[in-house]
Design an enzyme around this catalytic site. Structure first.
Site, PDB file in Angstrom:
ATOM      1  N   ASP A  68     -49.685  19.478  15.440  1.00 27.22           N
ATOM      2  CA  ASP A  68     -48.847  20.006  16.511  1.00 27.22           C
ATOM      3  C   ASP A  68     -49.687  20.331  17.739  1.00 27.22           C
ATOM      4  OD1 ASP A  68     -50.081  22.227  15.196  1.00 27.22           O
ATOM      5  OD2 ASP A  68     -48.593  23.581  16.061  1.00 27.22           O
ATOM      6  N   GLU A 123     -49.661  25.036  13.747  1.00 28.75           N
ATOM      7  CA  GLU A 123     -50.877  25.838  13.960  1.00 28.75           C
ATOM      8  C   GLU A 123     -50.791  26.624  15.258  1.00 28.75           C
ATOM      9  OE1 GLU A 123     -54.935  26.849  15.348  1.00 28.75           O
ATOM     10  OE2 GLU A 123     -53.467  25.537  16.321  1.00 28.75           O
TER      11      GLU A 123
END
Length: 358
Positions: A68, A123
């Site tokens: 991400d 994250e």
């Protein structure tokens, strides 16, 4: 080790896949499919992480990366020796470098080893769901956390993080009432108590890595016909010896404010002399450069897995961390190639179980 033809095709493709937090599914599926064509055994797991293995040895070397990015697209383009795009540095560059480094190894360098690629989701948000999931699924022997350190530097520690929501609610009163205090004042009292405690702590600790660094990230007030309220979002970057219970106790001195813990991560670090750190330093020295050891004031997925994975761990990846989250995020291609070379040498040098240093 095989010779490498410098190239940016895989990295550019990865950066072109827009994958902000909570929207990683399309990229995860495409990455798994692409890795399968390159000889990896790949799948997406129950929470959407892209997981891939190469080799079947008993010594498991995990690359803990994330797929991400923060939101906001950066037009993907190649300008000279710079590849621009969201995630080029944070952290598709490091993830791609690991993939290409593994594929450079010859059979003798892979013998006895299994390379585990963990492309985690979420994250970049408060609850790191991807890392929390893999933490309980695997038991690696070495962990490389894929974050930009620079090709000739190794990150050996991250600060911790305490995220809190503060709130005061009370029945609405006229501002001219006796002893009236606005909802905002109560929340400010709690913030000031926290700030004083951090300031006292920091005066005795000159190292930024040891200090507690509070931030007031958001503040809101409002009222209904019957109630008035104030809320604040607070974060504290904590050091390895921080007593988080003492920080929460400081907020308890303002009993009119409710405190909710949003996220809590302890600081992590290594002394730079474990087996993995030593191999990284050797690999960088072989490039004719003195290795740099970094302590970072942010956090990473290393913070999430450290309590369970008590094994040699560092963070590494090509790229300049100062470009993380910025509108001109980019990676220098010579830096990327150097990162691939360092990683490949590290992976070749790491010992397997039953050998000296393993």
């Amino acid at each position: 080790m095989r010779a490498r033809e410098p190239g940016v095709d895989l990295l550019r493709w990865m950066v072109e896949q827009y994958s902000p937090s909570h929207q990683e599914a399309s990229f995860a599926g495409a990455l798994v499919e692409r890795l399968g064509t390159r000889g990896w055994r790949a799948h997406t797991d129950a929470v959407g992480n892209a997981v891939a293995r190469y080799g079947d040895g008993d010594t498991v070397i995990a690359f803990l990366g994330h797929i991400d990015t923060v939101p906001g697209e950066v037009p993907v383009r190649l300008e000279g020796q710079k590849l621009y795009g969201r995630g080029a540095v944070d952290a598709k560059g490091p993830l791609c470098a690991f993939i290409e480094a593994v594929e450079l190894l010859d059979d003798s360098e892979r013998a006895g080893k299994q390379f585990l690629l963990l492309g985690c989701v979420e994250e970049e948000v408060a609850i790191t769901r991807g890392a929390l999931h893999v933490r309980d699924q695997y038991a690696p022997d070495f962990v490389i956390n894929g974050e930009p350190s620079g090709a000739h530097a190794v990150t050996i520690g991250y600060k911790g993080l305490l995220r809190l929501d503060l709130e005061h609610r009370a029945s609405r009163r006229h501002t001219a009432s006796r002893d009236y205090r606005a909802a905002a004042e109560h929340v400010i009292d709690a913030w000031n108590a926290l700030k004083r405690l951090c300031d006292d702590w920091n005066r005795e600790r000159p190292s930024l890595f040891e200090q507690n660094l509070p931030s007031l990230n958001a503040f809101h007030t409002g009222a209904t016909e019957t109630e008035e309220w104030a809320t604040a979002a607070v974060s504290i970057r904590t050091g390895p010896s921080t007593d988080t219970e003492a920080l929460l106790a400081a907020l308890a001195t303002v009993p009119t404010v409710t405190v909710r813990t949003v996220a809590r991560k302890n600081a992590v670090s290594t002394n730079g002399n474990d087996a993995l750190s030593r191999v990284f330093k050797q690999a960088i020295r072989e490039r004719g450069v003195k290795p740099t050891l970094r302590l970072k004031t942010g956090t990473s997925d290393w913070n999430t897995v450290a309590s369970t994975w008590a094994v040699p761990t560092v963070a590494y990846g090509p790229g300049d961390a100062a470009l993380d989250h910025t509108p001109n995020e980019h990676i220098d291609l010579p830096e990327y190639e150097e990162g691939v070379a360092v990683l490949a040498r590290v992976l070749a040098l790491l010992p397997v179980k039953g050998t000296s240093g393993g």
